[in-house]
Design a protein around this motif. Structure first.
Motif, short mmCIF file in Angstrom:
data_model
loop_
_atom_site.label_atom_id
_atom_site.label_comp_id
_atom_site.label_asym_id
_atom_site.label_seq_id
_atom_site.Cartn_x
_atom_site.Cartn_y
_atom_site.Cartn_z
N UNK A 63 0.81 -1.21 0.00
CA UNK A 63 0.00 0.00 0.00
C UNK A 63 0.84 1.25 0.00
N UNK A 64 0.20 2.36 -0.38
CA UNK A 64 0.82 3.68 -0.34
C UNK A 64 -0.01 4.53 0.61
N UNK A 65 0.61 5.03 1.65
CA UNK A 65 -0.15 5.82 2.62
C UNK A 65 0.06 7.30 2.36
N UNK A 66 -1.03 8.02 2.27
CA UNK A 66 -1.04 9.46 2.09
C UNK A 66 -2.31 9.96 2.75
N UNK A 67 -2.61 11.25 2.61
CA UNK A 67 -3.89 11.73 3.12
C UNK A 67 -4.97 11.37 2.13
N UNK A 68 -6.22 11.27 2.60
CA UNK A 68 -7.27 10.70 1.76
C UNK A 68 -7.58 11.53 0.53
N UNK A 69 -7.26 12.81 0.54
CA UNK A 69 -7.50 13.65 -0.63
C UNK A 69 -6.86 13.09 -1.89
N UNK A 70 -5.72 12.43 -1.72
CA UNK A 70 -4.90 12.07 -2.87
C UNK A 70 -5.01 10.60 -3.27
N UNK A 71 -5.90 9.88 -2.61
CA UNK A 71 -6.01 8.45 -2.89
C UNK A 71 -6.38 8.15 -4.33
N UNK A 72 -7.33 8.89 -4.89
CA UNK A 72 -7.75 8.64 -6.27
C UNK A 72 -6.61 8.93 -7.25
N UNK A 73 -5.79 9.93 -6.95
CA UNK A 73 -4.68 10.24 -7.83
C UNK A 73 -3.65 9.11 -7.81
N UNK A 74 -3.42 8.54 -6.65
CA UNK A 74 -2.48 7.42 -6.55
C UNK A 74 -3.01 6.22 -7.33
N UNK A 75 -4.33 6.00 -7.28
CA UNK A 75 -4.92 4.88 -8.02
C UNK A 75 -4.87 5.11 -9.52
N UNK A 76 -5.30 6.29 -9.96
CA UNK A 76 -5.52 6.51 -11.39
C UNK A 76 -4.27 6.99 -12.12
N UNK A 77 -3.53 7.91 -11.50
CA UNK A 77 -2.33 8.41 -12.16
C UNK A 77 -1.14 7.48 -11.93
N UNK A 78 -1.02 6.94 -10.71
CA UNK A 78 0.13 6.13 -10.37
C UNK A 78 -0.09 4.64 -10.50
N UNK A 79 -1.37 4.22 -10.65
CA UNK A 79 -1.72 2.80 -10.72
C UNK A 79 -1.08 2.02 -9.58
N UNK A 80 -1.20 2.59 -8.39
CA UNK A 80 -0.77 1.94 -7.16
C UNK A 80 -1.95 1.99 -6.18
N UNK A 81 -1.84 1.30 -5.07
CA UNK A 81 -2.99 1.10 -4.18
C UNK A 81 -2.85 1.98 -2.93
N UNK A 82 -3.66 3.02 -2.81
CA UNK A 82 -3.58 3.88 -1.62
C UNK A 82 -4.27 3.23 -0.43
N UNK A 83 -3.85 3.65 0.75
CA UNK A 83 -4.50 3.17 1.98
C UNK A 83 -5.81 3.92 2.22
N UNK A 84 -5.76 5.23 2.12
CA UNK A 84 -6.98 6.03 2.31
C UNK A 84 -7.33 6.73 1.01
N UNK A 85 -8.56 7.19 0.91
CA UNK A 85 -9.06 7.73 -0.35
C UNK A 85 -10.19 8.71 -0.09
N UNK A 86 -10.66 9.42 -1.12
CA UNK A 86 -11.75 10.38 -0.91
C UNK A 86 -13.09 9.78 -0.53
N UNK A 87 -13.18 8.45 -0.46
CA UNK A 87 -14.35 7.84 0.18
C UNK A 87 -14.23 7.99 1.69
N UNK A 88 -13.11 8.56 2.13
CA UNK A 88 -12.74 8.73 3.54
C UNK A 88 -12.47 7.39 4.21
N UNK A 89 -12.28 6.37 3.40
CA UNK A 89 -11.88 5.07 3.93
C UNK A 89 -10.49 5.18 4.53
N UNK A 90 -10.32 4.65 5.73
CA UNK A 90 -9.04 4.61 6.43
C UNK A 90 -8.48 5.99 6.75
N UNK A 91 -9.33 7.00 6.77
CA UNK A 91 -8.86 8.34 7.14
C UNK A 91 -8.36 8.35 8.59
#
Length: 996
Positions: free
Chosen positions: A577-605
């Protein structure tokens, strides 16, 4: 002569026919022109979202995830994503609000345009233009709703207001805003229109209980058909956006109200119960077919939507039965509403006992999403989900004075029956619906995009009733126009000015629809992060391949994965996983094609917050180990558990580890207060000295000493962003994005007469710690400096890059022994010079430990002096390289020893030991000054140019959401998703901007 007369008569008849045809159909070209205008306004910024290299550039952070689900649907057409394993590591996530009918519509159009196999560019083109097209289509149901309430002129007024509205609806429906908000508005309008038609049909046909018993299908056919269509339209709205269950609730309140009104009027409520039961029954059937996730979540296709619809069916039938029983028993009709309220209270009580989850969810949504009663949850950290600070100013900026003419229209609509006009239940529907939309808009900023429907539609009533009141005939013949009175001309001008003037460019030069549509642009965070996420994609191993594992094929980016048991996907070895703040989770998924820990669904915030606010590396490591072991590192009060509890949770065999950390300037500055909101302690703890006492007197000269070392400086976030992980054992900087250089400032507000720091209402010091020097901060400081009773005392300035990426490693253990000449209190210091490849130049990493009594020592370092490993080995192609070997210095009481050593990358990632050879005695007895090295190399204490980068670093007002993007849903936006407001302390100083 007779022939001439006949020709004249024929000409007159033809002219009359043309005029009649024009009167019947003139609204169609007008609506067409308005729709073209709406599309043009929203599409005029199209070029800003088209890039030279063909990569996506979208306006909101949530837009990026819709792009992901659209691409996925195109690859797996016509299906949508059942479960997402490329976010929410280490469990994955069900993403109910994405991959809905909205995405399927876009992909279907792209399939047609691309002849069954659309290219990525075709898919992107359709995605960009589909949103403005849907916005333009909203004009059609709005016109018909307006015409039902205020005639053709009223309908046209409604669509023109819709077209000119410059607020949330426009901001969320421009090209590049690839979000479901526009589809929500479109399908809500269709559902409300369909329900209006069904209700009116039932009032005309009177489908009572006896007709159902007698199976009189001829009489029941039309009301049943329109009721079923209304139910299907409602289900489509839910299919677009699962939280559309709110409209089921609004319709439910309407039917309860209208059934009571009809019974009090002496009219059987059977026909309304028939419409409600039939429409809700169809909605229940369709939403049952949509169930994908068990539970009563509002944001998922689960049990909530059909359950609420089924409750409605039972409630409407029960009310009709009760009305008949009331008549049979001869009870006063006036007590019927009291009995209905009693039934509802009992039903809610039973629901609370039988289905407590459903009851709790209903109450939470009612008080937190529909009515401004309970905003005390984490929606307050999302700008688009916050309450408007000033509702009056908010609605004026959205609609001008048209909001207030809408209020007048609601009054006109309510009093129509009292002035001899026919009572129609659809009027009650519009009243109830409009009042709910007003309440929703007062609860969350973003819901103004719904309120635009009510403002447009109800102003049709306002116009129609003003025309009626002043005896105006807006469709007069040329002859009758000569008879118009002066006061009538004045009335027309006043109405036009009230409705349209505040929305026109000549009056509203800065906030009109045309200019705002033209100003739409890609989300600044997404554009800045693009360099870092693209680096991540190219220079880190594929998920499933970390450490040399060969499981990347099990994690296909467009693969299909069923909902796992318990909602916890079992990732294979090598996944990370890649841990960052949830604001940037979608960017990590879509631009980086890696798996974020938290995301704008506020999952794991919560857990991301706990990690970034941890005040020691040991605590942050224990938090990540607990996550990897599928344990919750926080207790029920959102406080981090004790170290003993966390150690007990750790599992040495857990392989679902976080391997990378991504942080940016906004997290280190403006968003930090939002990060602290998800786990204890609160923001004030981090920016206040630990021994501070309320109302403590602090002299101007003591500010630097008292606030130069606050708990914030010990957080994982601060150590990684400002200190380059100096002194940490398991984190190495692998990439730095200096697309922008952000200045930060800390200052105190001082009384110029006493030279004492000012205090807030609760005794807290008026001190701002580590504020990003953006346009907003500069304006606030400028305002403060104009106040003769306040001095702004700046005590720290520093600079930082846009984004930093760290790798989490085991760390190499440097061990060695020095002879007894070093003394009893000897320390060992290792340092290495590192080049990040950016303009700031090299920096020094330093680690320090005590030497044992026997002269032995060991310490762990995260940086290698070679780059022997790469992506092909299952590791990282680091962009940060050592300039030299490590220098190892042992400093004793009177003697110092020094040597150098290499540290291999293999040792760093696998945790191997590195033995130190012989030391040489040196004349230098002074240990390395860590703070001095950090200041010299990182420029942490250099003067920052307060103007540098202020414009580009200014908060975009997102999630804005965002406007969020506002999501954060949002902007957010006033447009996205996604950023929250200032910290809620009473501090005068601007203490934080938070997200989205």
């Amino acid at each position: 002569m007779s022939t001439d007369t006949e020709h004249a008569e024929e000409g007159t008849d033809m002219s009359s026919s043309v005029l009649e045809t024009w009167e019947d159909w003139y609204h169609i070209p007008v609506i067409g022109a308005v729709m073209l205008f709406m599309f043009w306004v929203r599409a005029q910024s199209y070029g800003a979202f088209v890039t030279e290299d063909g990569t996506a550039a979208l306006a909101g952070v949530d837009s990026w995830y819709h792009w992901r689900t659209i691409q996925w649907t195109a690859e797996n057409y016509p299906y949508t994503m059942p479960y997402e394993i490329w976010t929410g590591f280490p469990t994955g996530n069900y993403v109910g609000q994405f991959g809905t009918l909205f995405d399927q519509i876009i992909v279907t159009v792209a399939m047609v345009v691309g002849l069954g196999d659309p290219s990525t560019s075709t898919l992107y083109l359709v995605s960009l233009l589909a949103v403005p097209a849907m916005a333009a289509l909203v004009a059609i149901p709005v016109f018909f709703m307006g015409r039902r309430l205020g005639g053709t002129i009223g309908g046209l007024v409604a669509v023109v207001l819709l077209a000119l509205a410059p607020g949330q609806f426009l901001a969320r429906s421009t090209a590049g805003q690839l979000q479901h908000h526009v589809a929500e508005v479109l399908f809500m309008a269709i559902a409300v229109l369909a329900m209006m038609v069904a209700i009116r049909t039932a009032e005309r046909e009177k489908p009572i209980y006896e007709l159902v018993v007698d199976k009189d299908w001829q009489t029941l056919r039309e009301p049943a058909l329109y009721s079923a269509l209304a139910g299907f339209a409602l289900a489509l709205y839910v299919w677009v956006w699962p939280p559309a269950v709110v409209l089921i609730g609004i319709f439910g309140v309407f039917f309860i109200t209208a059934l009571c009104i009809d019974y009090l009027r002496g009219v059987s409520p059977d026909h309304l119960a028939f419409v409600g039961a039939t429409s809700f029954g169809i909605t229940a059937l369709v939403t049952i077919l949509l169930i994908e996730e068990p539970g009563f979540s509002v944001t998922s296709f689960g049990y909530m939507q059909p359950a609420l619809a089924i409750l409605g069916v039972g409630g409407f039938v029960s009310m009709a039965w009760l009305a008949r029983e009331w008549d049979n028993r001869g009870i006063d009709r006036r007590y019927y509403p009291v009995a209905v309220v009693g039934m509802i209270v009992v039903a809610l009580g039973v629901l609370a006992v039988v289905l407590p989850d459903l009851f709790g969810r209903l109450m939470s949504e009612a008080t937190g999403r529909i009515m401004p009663l309970d905003p005390a949850d984490h929606r307050t950290t999302i700008q688009e989900a916050q309450q408007p600070a000033n509702f009056t100013a908010h609605v004026f900026s959205e609609f001008g004075t048209a909001f207030y003419t809408m209020l007048a229209g609601l009054v006109f609509l309510a009093v129509r029956p009292f002035f001899g006009r026919e009572y129609r239940a659809e009027y009650t529907l519009i009243l109830v619906w409009s009042l709910f939309l007003i309440s929703m808009a007062a609860t969350q900023i973003r819901f103004a995009y719904y309120l635009v429907l009510a403002v447009a539609v109800v102003n049709a009533v306002f116009v129609a009733d003003v025309v009626r009141l002043f005896d105006l005939d807006l469709q007069r013949s040329a002859q009758s126009l000569r008879e118009i009175e002066t006061y009538q001309i004045i009335v027309v001008l006043v109405v036009v000015l009230l409705l349209f003037a505040p929305l026109l460019p000549v009056v509203n030069a800065d906030g009109n629809a045309i200019d705002r549509g033209e100003a739409a642009s890609p989300h600044p965070d997404a554009m800045v992060w693009e360099e870092s996420t693209h680096w991540l994609e190219s220079n880190t191993p594929d998920p499933g391949a970390y450490g040399g594992a060969d499981n990347a094929s099990e994690l296909e980016y467009y693969g299909t994965y069923d909902y796992p048991e318990g909602g916890d996907y079992d990732y294979p070895e090598g996944a990370y996983g890649v841990i960052s703040w949830w604001d940037y989770g979608h960017l990590i998924t879509t631009q980086g094609e890696r798996i974020p820990h938290s995301n704008p669904f506020q999952q794991n915030a919560r857990t991301s917050s706990a990690f970034f606010t941890a005040e020691s590396e040991q605590q942050s490591e224990l938090i990540l180990e607990a996550i990897a072991a599928d344990e919750d590192p926080l207790d029920d009060d959102n406080d981090v558990r004790s170290s003993e509890e966390l150690e007990a949770m750790a599992d040495e065999d857990a392989h679902e580890q976080m391997r990378y950390v991504m942080i940016d300037d906004q997290m280190a500055g403006g968003k930090f207060s939002a990060i602290t909101a998800w786990s204890g302690p609160d923001y004030g703890h981090y920016v206040t000295p630990e021994d501070y006492q309320a109302n403590e007197q602090i002299d101007r000269d003591e500010v630097d000493e008292r606030f130069g070392d606050v708990p914030y400086d010990n957080t994982t976030l601060s150590q990684l962003y400002f200190d380059d992980a100096n002194g940490m054992e398991h984190y190495r900087l692998v990439h730095e994005n200096d697309d922008r250089s952000t200045p930060f400032i800390s200052y105190a507000l001082v009384d110029p007469e006493t030279d004492q720091v000012l205090h807030g209402e609760n005794g807290e010091p008026q001190v701002a710690i580590n504020q990003m020097v953006d346009q907003r901060t500069q304006m606030q400081i400028a305002q403060l400096e104009q106040n003769p009773n306040v001095d702004v005392e700046v005590f720290d300035e520093r600079q930082g890059p846009a984004v930093k990426t760290y790798e989490r490693v085991e760390g190499a253990t440097i061990t060695g022994t020095v002879d007894e000449a070093a003394g009893d209190d000897a320390t060992v210091v290792v340092d290495v010079e590192l080049d990040p490849g950016t303009e700031r130049g090299a920096f020094v990493y330093t680690q320090e430990a005590e030497v044992d009594e026997d002269g032995s020592f060991e310490l762990t370092v995260p940086y290698a002096t070679d780059d022997e490993l790469g992506v092909e080995d299952g590791y990282t192609n680091s962009s940060v390289e050592a300039v030299s070997d490590y220098t190892v210095t042992v400093v004793g009481d009177e003697t110092a020893f020094e040597t150098e050593t290499e540290v291999s990358e293999t040792a760093v990632v696998e945790g191997d030991a590195v033995e130190i050879g012989d030391f040489e005695e040196t004349d230098d007895e002074e240990p390395v000054d860590e703070d001095a090295a950090d200041e010299d190399e990182n420029g942490a204490d250099e003067d920052a140019d307060a103007d540098d980068g202020a414009d580009e670093d200014a908060d975009d007002g997102e999630d804005a959401d965002g406007t969020d993007e506002d999501d954060g849903e949002g902007t957010d936006e006033t447009t996205d998703d996604e950023n929250a407001g200032d910290d809620t302390t009473d501090s005068i100083a601007p203490v934080a901007q938070t997200v989205g």
